[in-house]
Design an enzyme around this catalytic site. Structure first.
Site, PDB file in Angstrom:
ATOM      1  CE  LYS A  11     -25.173 -51.075 -17.679  1.00 38.57           C
ATOM      2  NZ  LYS A  11     -25.600 -52.243 -18.487  1.00 38.57           N
ATOM      3  CE1 TYR A  51     -21.709 -55.794 -16.950  1.00 37.08           C
ATOM      4  CE2 TYR A  51     -20.154 -54.069 -17.525  1.00 37.08           C
ATOM      5  CZ  TYR A  51     -21.411 -54.460 -17.107  1.00 37.08           C
ATOM      6  OH  TYR A  51     -22.368 -53.513 -16.840  1.00 37.08           O
ATOM      7  CG  ASN A 114     -28.782 -51.968 -20.311  1.00 35.52           C
ATOM      8  OD1 ASN A 114     -27.731 -51.440 -19.954  1.00 35.52           O
ATOM      9  ND2 ASN A 114     -29.082 -53.219 -20.051  1.00 35.52           N
ATOM     10  CG  HIS A 117     -24.600 -52.938 -13.170  1.00 32.07           C
ATOM     11  ND1 HIS A 117     -24.597 -54.206 -13.703  1.00 32.07           N
ATOM     12  CD2 HIS A 117     -24.242 -53.079 -11.869  1.00 32.07           C
ATOM     13  CE1 HIS A 117     -24.238 -55.065 -12.751  1.00 32.07           C
ATOM     14  NE2 HIS A 117     -24.020 -54.407 -11.631  1.00 32.07           N
ATOM     15  CD  GLU A 128     -21.949 -56.351  -9.591  1.00 29.68           C
ATOM     16  OE1 GLU A 128     -22.145 -57.304 -10.369  1.00 29.68           O
ATOM     17  OE2 GLU A 128     -22.832 -55.517  -9.295  1.00 29.68           O
TER      18      GLU A 128
END
Ligand code: ATP
Ligand code: MG
Length: 140
Positions: A11, A51, A114, A117, A128
């Site tokens: 990310k 998302y 964070n 993913h 995905e």
């Protein structure tokens, strides 16, 4: 259906903090094979679509803003028991709760930022992965 693959993104926070290399090293050290990989930046629409399952959550717009704030690395990974083993390797959503040695414990800033993913099911891993990669860009 292939059940030995998962999908990941490094990310924007982890790209910004210079941890692409460390994270890819941790992933390959854990026995995952890279099937596909690219350095890219999500558009707002791509982040919203990716998302969409979180559309009703209070943090949805914050999440979309964050995921479009800078480039990411997207990848399809292969290993026996890939989805569960990768979730174990990355640790809990909130790095404060993640186990020692996990990628989020080592490199994540916060529950929102964070670092990585990881798909939460074989079905989502396939969806995905297909979202980001054409079959002819995957190398099994
Ligand atoms: P990911 O799907 O990115 O692997 P996850 O499965 O551990 O993470 P989810 O519940 O699917 O966690 O949440 C998706 C992402 O939304 C989280 O990784 C995080 O970036 C963000 N997020 C989750 N909860 C919060 C929160 N309470 N506040 C802000 N952002 C959050
Ligand atoms: Mg999730």
């Amino acid at each position: 259906m292939t059940t030995n693959r998962t999908f990941t993104m490094i990310k924007p926070d982890a790209v910004e903090s210079g941890n692409i290399g460390n994270i890819i090293q941790a992933i390959t050290d854990a026995g995952f094979k890279i099937v596909a990989m690219k350095y890219t930046k999500l558009s707002t629409q791509e982040a919203k679509d990716f998302y969409a399952v979180h559309a009703e959550r209070p943090f949805y717009l914050e999440l979309v803003d964050y995921m479009t704030s800078g480039p990411i690395v997207a990848a399809i990974l292969e290993k026996e028991n890939a989805v569960a083993d990768f979730r174990k390797l990355i640790g809990s959503t909130d790095p404060a709760e993640a186990e020692e040695g996990t990628i989020r414990k080592l490199y994540a800033e916060s529950k929102a930022k964070n670092a990585v993913h990881g798909s939460d099911s074989d079905e989502n891993a396939r969806i995905e992965g297909d979202f980001h990669f054409q079959p002819d860009h995957c190398f099994a």
